[in-house]
Design an enzyme around this catalytic site. Sequence first.
Site, PDB file in Angstrom:
ATOM      1  N   ASP A   9     -22.872   4.255 -23.398  1.00 24.82           N
ATOM      2  CA  ASP A   9     -23.771   4.395 -22.323  1.00 24.82           C
ATOM      3  C   ASP A   9     -25.006   3.270 -21.802  1.00 24.82           C
ATOM      4  OD1 ASP A   9     -25.291   7.978 -21.689  1.00 24.82           O
ATOM      5  OD2 ASP A   9     -24.594   6.337 -23.441  1.00 24.82           O
ATOM      6  N   ASP A  13     -30.815   2.790 -27.011  1.00 28.49           N
ATOM      7  CA  ASP A  13     -30.863   2.929 -28.324  1.00 28.49           C
ATOM      8  C   ASP A  13     -29.279   2.880 -28.692  1.00 28.49           C
ATOM      9  OD1 ASP A  13     -29.857   5.422 -26.698  1.00 28.49           O
ATOM     10  OD2 ASP A  13     -29.534   6.351 -28.193  1.00 28.49           O
ATOM     11  N   ASP A  14     -28.273   2.522 -27.312  1.00 24.44           N
ATOM     12  CA  ASP A  14     -27.582   2.368 -27.801  1.00 24.44           C
ATOM     13  C   ASP A  14     -26.361   1.038 -27.876  1.00 24.44           C
ATOM     14  OD1 ASP A  14     -27.460   4.200 -24.727  1.00 24.44           O
ATOM     15  OD2 ASP A  14     -24.982   4.456 -25.815  1.00 24.44           O
ATOM     16  N   ASN A 170     -32.203  18.269 -24.604  1.00 26.49           N
ATOM     17  CA  ASN A 170     -33.283  16.996 -24.300  1.00 26.49           C
ATOM     18  C   ASN A 170     -33.235  17.309 -22.432  1.00 26.49           C
ATOM     19  OD1 ASN A 170     -30.541  16.166 -24.182  1.00 26.49           O
ATOM     20  ND2 ASN A 170     -31.379  13.656 -25.536  1.00 26.49           N
ATOM     21  N   GLU A 176     -27.897  18.867 -24.434  1.00 26.74           N
ATOM     22  CA  GLU A 176     -28.218  17.438 -24.945  1.00 26.74           C
ATOM     23  C   GLU A 176     -27.267  16.558 -23.856  1.00 26.74           C
ATOM     24  OE1 GLU A 176     -25.465  15.320 -25.570  1.00 26.74           O
ATOM     25  OE2 GLU A 176     -26.813  13.883 -25.975  1.00 26.74           O
ATOM     26  N   ASN A 178     -26.165  14.205 -23.803  1.00 26.91           N
ATOM     27  CA  ASN A 178     -24.205  13.541 -23.604  1.00 26.91           C
ATOM     28  C   ASN A 178     -23.108  14.475 -23.023  1.00 26.91           C
ATOM     29  OD1 ASN A 178     -25.074  11.125 -23.908  1.00 26.91           O
ATOM     30  ND2 ASN A 178     -24.929  11.168 -26.066  1.00 26.91           N
ATOM     31  N   HIS A 253     -30.851   7.885 -31.275  1.00 28.04           N
ATOM     32  CA  HIS A 253     -29.705   9.182 -31.418  1.00 28.04           C
ATOM     33  C   HIS A 253     -28.340   8.037 -32.248  1.00 28.04           C
ATOM     34  CE1 HIS A 253     -32.476  11.865 -29.350  1.00 28.04           C
ATOM     35  NE2 HIS A 253     -32.916  10.830 -28.522  1.00 28.04           N
ATOM     36  N   ASP A 254     -28.171   6.802 -31.341  1.00 26.39           N
ATOM     37  CA  ASP A 254     -26.617   6.261 -31.266  1.00 26.39           C
ATOM     38  C   ASP A 254     -26.447   6.026 -32.638  1.00 26.39           C
ATOM     39  OD1 ASP A 254     -26.821   6.150 -27.926  1.00 26.39           O
ATOM     40  OD2 ASP A 254     -26.378   7.645 -28.917  1.00 26.39           O
TER      41      ASP A 254
HETATM   42  C1  BDR Z   1     -27.734  10.796 -25.802  1.00 30.32           C
HETATM   43  O1  BDR Z   1     -28.556  10.404 -24.365  1.00 30.32           O
HETATM   44  C2  BDR Z   1     -28.586   9.646 -23.734  1.00 30.32           C
HETATM   45  O2  BDR Z   1     -29.755   8.888 -23.277  1.00 30.32           O
HETATM   46  C3  BDR Z   1     -28.791   8.420 -25.575  1.00 30.32           C
HETATM   47  O3  BDR Z   1     -28.449   7.294 -25.517  1.00 30.32           O
HETATM   48  C4  BDR Z   1     -28.164   9.429 -26.392  1.00 30.32           C
HETATM   49  O4  BDR Z   1     -26.587   9.117 -26.822  1.00 30.32           O
HETATM   50  C5  BDR Z   1     -29.248  11.670 -26.501  1.00 30.32           C
HETATM   51  O5  BDR Z   1     -29.675  12.984 -26.264  1.00 30.32           O
HETATM   52 CA    CA Z   2     -26.128   6.764 -25.452  1.00 28.71          CA
END
Ligand code: BDR
Ligand code: CA
Length: 328
Positions: A9, A13-14, A170, A176, A178, A253-254
């Site tokens: 998505d 970070d993706d 988060n 979280e 995702n 993260h990713d």
């Molecule tokens: C995940 O949520 C997205 O905002 C980031 O791309 C990551 O995949 C972290 O919680």
């Molecule tokens: Ca992501």
Amino acid sequence: MRKIILDVDTGSDDAVAIMTAILSRELELLGVTTVHGNLPLPYTTDNTMRVMDFMKSKIPVYQGCPYPLVQDLTPGRRVNADEVKHDTIIDGKVVAVHEKELPLPPAVSGVQEEHAVPWLWRTLKYANEKITLIPVGAMTNIATVLRMDPTVAEHIDEIICMGGGIHVHNRSYRSETNFYNDPEAAKIMLNCGVKVTVVTLDATHSSWFGYEEVNELRRIGTKEAEFAAQMLYHRIYAANLIGARAEKKSALHDVLAVCAAIDPSVLTDVRHESCDVDIGGHIADGALMVSSRYRYSRPENPTYIAYQADRDKLFAMLCRYLARGEKI
Ligand code: BDR
Ligand code: CA
């Protein structure tokens, strides 16, 4: 080489995770599928195409599901996926961790005509060797193909997902992003009988980076490293500015999920625990629940929860792959 499919998505970070997968020699990236999440689907797809063009990659990109399976049909569970806002206005300045347009040239390549879900089904169904799925956005595409034809699970080597948080969250008190963005999809994915390694926020926040890593990335001297430095800097600045945390750090993260597919030892505390996701639609909506004893889900639920990661090893891997990029 390990055959993988990356489901994204694309946000900041993706984007770095896609670069890492393309630059690593250990992974064969068969295709990229896009999904709603950080931003509405048209933006996550456009951002993904910007990255692929920036990498001069011809790996195909397939657009997937624009909305969660059912979650946004219940008022109050989450804002409509078309209204996802990651813009935060601070002192009149728009601060977004995930830009609707990544700071890259507009894409000139097009996304594939075929929808991601039938492509995923066909690719898995007729795979001549098992494929690893690495979903790092809402799990909607993965859940849909698993529900459409559960037999494709036989052709999946492992699912390494970025999602969930045990002690770190988060998106709400217990969730979280995702998993929160499509709790039902996360539940389907976790209970499909395939080995699932869950790269949680606990693991990603145990391996987050600061401004010193931004400078180290800049010193690598490739355009990919420069872009990754820019993304990391922006994430630290934005998260810090909106008061998300006092520390001047941010987790990519990713990227950890992709590096775990290359070298599982980058995850340092992985526990075989029974787990499931709350779909109650209330305060714990989307929360990842684990138990080392109570096997509520099917006994064969082979889920492995990552709680910690080796920060130095992760950063060394990231630098190694970005250094293979195009010299500035
Ligand atoms: C995940 O949520 C997205 O905002 C980031 O791309 C990551 O995949 C972290 O919680
Ligand atoms: Ca992501």
